[in-house]
Motif scaffolding. Structure first.
Motif, PDB file in Angstrom:
ATOM      1  N   ARG A   1      -2.612  -4.478 -42.749  1.00  0.00           N
ATOM      2  CA  ARG A   1      -1.446  -4.183 -43.582  1.00  0.00           C
ATOM      3  C   ARG A   1      -1.721  -4.341 -45.072  1.00  0.00           C
ATOM      4  O   ARG A   1      -0.896  -3.942 -45.887  1.00  0.00           O
ATOM      5  CB  ARG A   1      -0.255  -5.044 -43.171  1.00  0.00           C
TER       6      ARG A   1
ATOM      7  N   ALA B   1       5.600  -3.474 -36.384  1.00  0.00           N
ATOM      8  CA  ALA B   1       4.145  -3.591 -36.524  1.00  0.00           C
ATOM      9  C   ALA B   1       3.622  -4.783 -35.730  1.00  0.00           C
ATOM     10  O   ALA B   1       2.554  -4.702 -35.107  1.00  0.00           O
ATOM     11  CB  ALA B   1       3.775  -3.724 -38.003  1.00  0.00           C
TER      12      ALA B   1
ATOM     13  N   ALA C   1       2.886  -0.768 -41.907  1.00  0.00           N
ATOM     14  CA  ALA C   1       2.533  -0.617 -40.494  1.00  0.00           C
ATOM     15  C   ALA C   1       1.022  -0.767 -40.364  1.00  0.00           C
ATOM     16  O   ALA C   1       0.278  -0.438 -41.285  1.00  0.00           O
ATOM     17  CB  ALA C   1       2.984   0.744 -39.991  1.00  0.00           C
TER      18      ALA C   1
END
Length: 176
Positions: A155, A108, A162
């Motif tokens: 998030r 991420a 992600a």
């Protein structure tokens, strides 16, 4: 020349985004951690002896994509990469020996940085096409949100979540 470098970096980022997506997809089919690392290392020998290792191909593909991404993390124009630097680039990527949660956070984070690079490249491309003046492009680039702040907001309360899908709005020059 500066805008051209931004466009070149964005073009490279597009390939890296695709590779990060492949890692995510393969990562959803495998279990990572130290056991996966051992299976990846010893699996080919076991298969040579006739023992079938389920998922070995996915583990090998995962490692291959990580190896492909690592040298592309080197800043352009920074010269040769030392062994130490290469190990550091590898640490900045998802890996078989890392936990699934750690890999999700790493993925991420890298994706947020690549999204930012793509947005900068889009603005630079517009400047090169003379849709924007260089001054307007520089201003829009400076006004882009910090990629890590966008990631933190997307998030929510889960550190391993992600980021939500974001897009670059060409009209406003903002990542939304």
């Amino acid at each position: 020349e500066r805008m051209d470098k931004h466009v070149t970096a964005a073009n490279e980022a597009q390939g890296m985004v695709a590779d990060m997506k492949y890692l995510h997809e393969i990562g959803s089919r495998i279990t990572t951690g130290k056991t996966a690392e051992v299976i990846s290392a010893l699996g080919p020998y076991a298969e040579a002896l006739g023992v079938k290792i389920d998922g070995l191909g996915d583990l090998q593909a995962y490692n291959s994509i990580v190896a492909k991404l690592a040298p592309r993390m080197r800043p352009p124009g920074s010269g040769a990469t030392s062994d130490y630097e290469m190990r550091q680039y590898l640490e900045g990527l998802p890996g078989l020996g890392k936990t699934p949660e750690g890999n999700a956070i790493i993925s991420a984070t890298q994706t947020a940085l690549l999204d930012h690079r793509l947005a900068v490249g889009e603005i630079a491309s517009r400047a090169l096409a003379e849709e924007l003046t260089p001054r307007e492009a520089e201003k829009m680039i400076r006004e882009l949100p910090d990629p890590m702040e966008m990631w933190r907001k997307s998030r929510g309360s889960s550190p391993a979540a992600a980021p939500k899908v974001r897009t670059f709005n060409i009209e406003t020059g903002k990542i939304e």
